[in-house]
Write a protein that holds these residues in place. Structure first.
Motif, PDB file in Angstrom:
ATOM      1  N   SER A  35      26.574 -25.639 -15.759  1.00  0.00           N
ATOM      2  CA  SER A  35      25.907 -26.692 -14.982  1.00  0.00           C
ATOM      3  C   SER A  35      24.393 -26.673 -15.214  1.00  0.00           C
ATOM      4  CB  SER A  35      26.235 -26.581 -13.493  1.00  0.00           C
ATOM      5  OG  SER A  35      25.731 -25.381 -12.956  1.00  0.00           O
ATOM      6  N   TYR A  36      23.836 -25.495 -15.362  1.00  0.00           N
ATOM      7  CA  TYR A  36      22.407 -25.360 -15.677  1.00  0.00           C
ATOM      8  C   TYR A  36      22.118 -26.023 -17.024  1.00  0.00           C
ATOM      9  CZ  TYR A  36      18.093 -22.857 -17.051  1.00  0.00           C
ATOM     10  OH  TYR A  36      16.829 -22.523 -17.482  1.00  0.00           O
ATOM     11  N   LEU A  37      22.949 -25.710 -18.025  1.00  0.00           N
ATOM     12  CA  LEU A  37      22.741 -26.258 -19.374  1.00  0.00           C
ATOM     13  C   LEU A  37      22.926 -27.772 -19.405  1.00  0.00           C
ATOM     14  CD1 LEU A  37      24.516 -23.453 -21.399  1.00  0.00           C
ATOM     15  CD2 LEU A  37      22.040 -23.814 -21.158  1.00  0.00           C
ATOM     16  N   VAL A  38      23.889 -28.292 -18.656  1.00  0.00           N
ATOM     17  CA  VAL A  38      24.077 -29.739 -18.587  1.00  0.00           C
ATOM     18  C   VAL A  38      22.835 -30.400 -18.001  1.00  0.00           C
ATOM     19  CG1 VAL A  38      25.388 -31.576 -17.431  1.00  0.00           C
ATOM     20  CG2 VAL A  38      26.591 -29.686 -18.528  1.00  0.00           C
ATOM     21  N   THR A  39      22.259 -29.788 -16.985  1.00  0.00           N
ATOM     22  CA  THR A  39      21.029 -30.331 -16.391  1.00  0.00           C
ATOM     23  C   THR A  39      19.900 -30.337 -17.410  1.00  0.00           C
ATOM     24  OG1 THR A  39      21.702 -29.589 -14.196  1.00  0.00           O
ATOM     25  CG2 THR A  39      19.365 -30.076 -14.501  1.00  0.00           C
ATOM     26  N   LEU A  40      19.806 -29.293 -18.217  1.00  0.00           N
ATOM     27  CA  LEU A  40      18.774 -29.273 -19.259  1.00  0.00           C
ATOM     28  C   LEU A  40      18.990 -30.407 -20.259  1.00  0.00           C
ATOM     29  CD1 LEU A  40      18.172 -25.490 -20.092  1.00  0.00           C
ATOM     30  CD2 LEU A  40      17.027 -26.943 -18.407  1.00  0.00           C
ATOM     31  N   ILE A  41      20.242 -30.646 -20.635  1.00  0.00           N
ATOM     32  CA  ILE A  41      20.537 -31.755 -21.548  1.00  0.00           C
ATOM     33  C   ILE A  41      20.034 -33.061 -20.948  1.00  0.00           C
ATOM     34  CG2 ILE A  41      22.406 -33.185 -22.507  1.00  0.00           C
ATOM     35  CD1 ILE A  41      24.013 -30.568 -22.862  1.00  0.00           C
ATOM     36  N   GLU A  42      20.276 -33.254 -19.672  1.00  0.00           N
ATOM     37  CA  GLU A  42      19.857 -34.485 -18.984  1.00  0.00           C
ATOM     38  C   GLU A  42      18.342 -34.667 -18.982  1.00  0.00           C
ATOM     39  OE1 GLU A  42      21.744 -33.893 -15.204  1.00  0.00           O
ATOM     40  OE2 GLU A  42      23.693 -34.584 -15.945  1.00  0.00           O
ATOM     41  N   HIS A  43      17.611 -33.584 -19.218  1.00  0.00           N
ATOM     42  CA  HIS A  43      16.141 -33.639 -19.231  1.00  0.00           C
ATOM     43  C   HIS A  43      15.570 -33.484 -20.642  1.00  0.00           C
ATOM     44  CE1 HIS A  43      16.824 -33.156 -14.926  1.00  0.00           C
ATOM     45  NE2 HIS A  43      15.694 -33.815 -14.807  1.00  0.00           N
ATOM     46  N   GLY A  44      16.410 -33.700 -21.656  1.00  0.00           N
ATOM     47  CA  GLY A  44      15.926 -33.746 -23.030  1.00  0.00           C
ATOM     48  C   GLY A  44      15.893 -32.437 -23.790  1.00  0.00           C
ATOM     49  N   PHE A  45      16.433 -31.370 -23.210  1.00  0.00           N
ATOM     50  CA  PHE A  45      16.470 -30.083 -23.909  1.00  0.00           C
ATOM     51  C   PHE A  45      17.520 -30.123 -25.004  1.00  0.00           C
ATOM     52  CE2 PHE A  45      14.061 -28.908 -20.305  1.00  0.00           C
ATOM     53  CZ  PHE A  45      13.501 -27.659 -20.506  1.00  0.00           C
ATOM     54  N   ASP A  46      17.249 -29.449 -26.104  1.00  0.00           N
ATOM     55  CA  ASP A  46      18.195 -29.327 -27.201  1.00  0.00           C
ATOM     56  C   ASP A  46      19.061 -28.096 -26.932  1.00  0.00           C
ATOM     57  OD1 ASP A  46      19.562 -29.035 -29.589  1.00  0.00           O
ATOM     58  OD2 ASP A  46      17.790 -29.221 -30.864  1.00  0.00           O
ATOM     59  N   VAL A  47      20.108 -28.286 -26.131  1.00  0.00           N
ATOM     60  CA  VAL A  47      20.954 -27.166 -25.713  1.00  0.00           C
ATOM     61  C   VAL A  47      21.727 -26.550 -26.878  1.00  0.00           C
ATOM     62  CG1 VAL A  47      22.903 -26.491 -24.241  1.00  0.00           C
ATOM     63  CG2 VAL A  47      20.983 -27.787 -23.284  1.00  0.00           C
ATOM     64  N   PRO A  48      22.228 -27.334 -27.842  1.00  0.00           N
ATOM     65  CA  PRO A  48      22.848 -26.652 -28.992  1.00  0.00           C
ATOM     66  C   PRO A  48      21.881 -25.684 -29.675  1.00  0.00           C
ATOM     67  CG  PRO A  48      23.505 -28.944 -28.972  1.00  0.00           C
ATOM     68  CD  PRO A  48      22.447 -28.785 -27.902  1.00  0.00           C
ATOM     69  N   TYR A  49      20.608 -26.054 -29.753  1.00  0.00           N
ATOM     70  CA  TYR A  49      19.613 -25.128 -30.323  1.00  0.00           C
ATOM     71  C   TYR A  49      19.473 -23.893 -29.435  1.00  0.00           C
ATOM     72  CZ  TYR A  49      15.108 -22.997 -31.161  1.00  0.00           C
ATOM     73  OH  TYR A  49      14.114 -22.079 -31.370  1.00  0.00           O
ATOM     74  N   ILE A  50      19.403 -24.089 -28.125  1.00  0.00           N
ATOM     75  CA  ILE A  50      19.264 -22.958 -27.212  1.00  0.00           C
ATOM     76  C   ILE A  50      20.424 -21.980 -27.405  1.00  0.00           C
ATOM     77  CG2 ILE A  50      19.362 -22.269 -24.773  1.00  0.00           C
ATOM     78  CD1 ILE A  50      17.734 -24.813 -24.142  1.00  0.00           C
TER      79      ILE A  50
ATOM     80  N   GLN B 164       8.283 -23.936 -15.594  1.00  0.00           N
ATOM     81  CA  GLN B 164       9.431 -23.250 -15.008  1.00  0.00           C
ATOM     82  C   GLN B 164       9.832 -23.887 -13.685  1.00  0.00           C
ATOM     83  OE1 GLN B 164       8.468 -19.084 -14.538  1.00  0.00           O
ATOM     84  NE2 GLN B 164       9.599 -18.533 -16.387  1.00  0.00           N
ATOM     85  N   GLY B 165       8.844 -24.231 -12.875  1.00  0.00           N
ATOM     86  CA  GLY B 165       9.114 -24.830 -11.562  1.00  0.00           C
ATOM     87  C   GLY B 165       9.900 -26.123 -11.655  1.00  0.00           C
ATOM     88  N   ASP B 166       9.632 -26.910 -12.710  1.00  0.00           N
ATOM     89  CA  ASP B 166      10.396 -28.153 -12.899  1.00  0.00           C
ATOM     90  C   ASP B 166      11.872 -27.844 -13.095  1.00  0.00           C
ATOM     91  OD1 ASP B 166       8.021 -29.701 -12.827  1.00  0.00           O
ATOM     92  OD2 ASP B 166       7.717 -29.389 -14.984  1.00  0.00           O
ATOM     93  N   ILE B 167      12.147 -26.855 -13.953  1.00  0.00           N
ATOM     94  CA  ILE B 167      13.541 -26.493 -14.217  1.00  0.00           C
ATOM     95  C   ILE B 167      14.196 -25.977 -12.940  1.00  0.00           C
ATOM     96  CG2 ILE B 167      15.073 -24.953 -15.500  1.00  0.00           C
ATOM     97  CD1 ILE B 167      13.102 -25.091 -17.831  1.00  0.00           C
ATOM     98  N   CYS B 168      13.473 -25.177 -12.182  1.00  0.00           N
ATOM     99  CA  CYS B 168      14.013 -24.647 -10.925  1.00  0.00           C
ATOM    100  C   CYS B 168      14.372 -25.788  -9.966  1.00  0.00           C
ATOM    101  CB  CYS B 168      13.018 -23.696 -10.268  1.00  0.00           C
ATOM    102  SG  CYS B 168      12.724 -22.188 -11.216  1.00  0.00           S
ATOM    103  N   ALA B 169      13.501 -26.783  -9.893  1.00  0.00           N
ATOM    104  CA  ALA B 169      13.759 -27.926  -9.006  1.00  0.00           C
ATOM    105  C   ALA B 169      14.989 -28.708  -9.458  1.00  0.00           C
ATOM    106  CB  ALA B 169      12.539 -28.836  -8.951  1.00  0.00           C
TER     107      ALA B 169
END
Length: 133
Positions: free
Chosen positions: A47-62, A20-25
């Protein structure tokens, strides 16, 4: 759909081995906000979701709870729909084709259709137009 948006954020975090701390940072949200997202009490902004995409998260799945088929996986219902659409288009065009060409045509239309899970009749029509006897 699998769980809530919050459940899927947690699942993606676990899949990637991220705390969680990584995402917060990365996103600048507080731990309380991150916790609220994961509990489904709040929903993240773009903007939060775009940042997750940049870190390899599957945002369409989310967002949807659906993952695209893995390479090599076949959606039988979609394949059936593609086959039927190709057959109908070939029949309408009066174009008999050999099995090899038909297989390539079905594969091409399936690959295009797999992106959104639906057969686009215009794509079928254009693909059939590419087949020469």
């Amino acid at each position: 759909m699998t769980g809530t948006v919050g459940d899927r954020i947690v699942a993606e975090r676990d899949r990637l081995g991220i705390q969680q701390g990584d995402i917060c940072a990365w996103t600048g949200v507080s731990r309380r906000t991150q916790f609220a997202y994961e509990q489904g009490e709040r929903f993240p902004d773009a903007s939060y979701l775009v940042t997750l995409i940049e870190h390899g998260f599957d945002v369409p799945y989310i967002l949807t709870g659906k993952r695209p088929p893995r390479y090599g996986a076949i959606d039988e219902d979609l394949l059936r729909a593609v086959f039927n659409a190709v057959e109908a288009a070939l029949s309408d065009a009066g174009q008999p084709v050999n099995t090899g060409k038909k297989a390539k045509l079905v594969a091409l239309v399936y690959q295009t259709s797999a992106e959104n899970g639906q057969v686009d009749p215009l794509v079928v029509q254009k693909a059939v137009g590419l087949i020469g006897n």
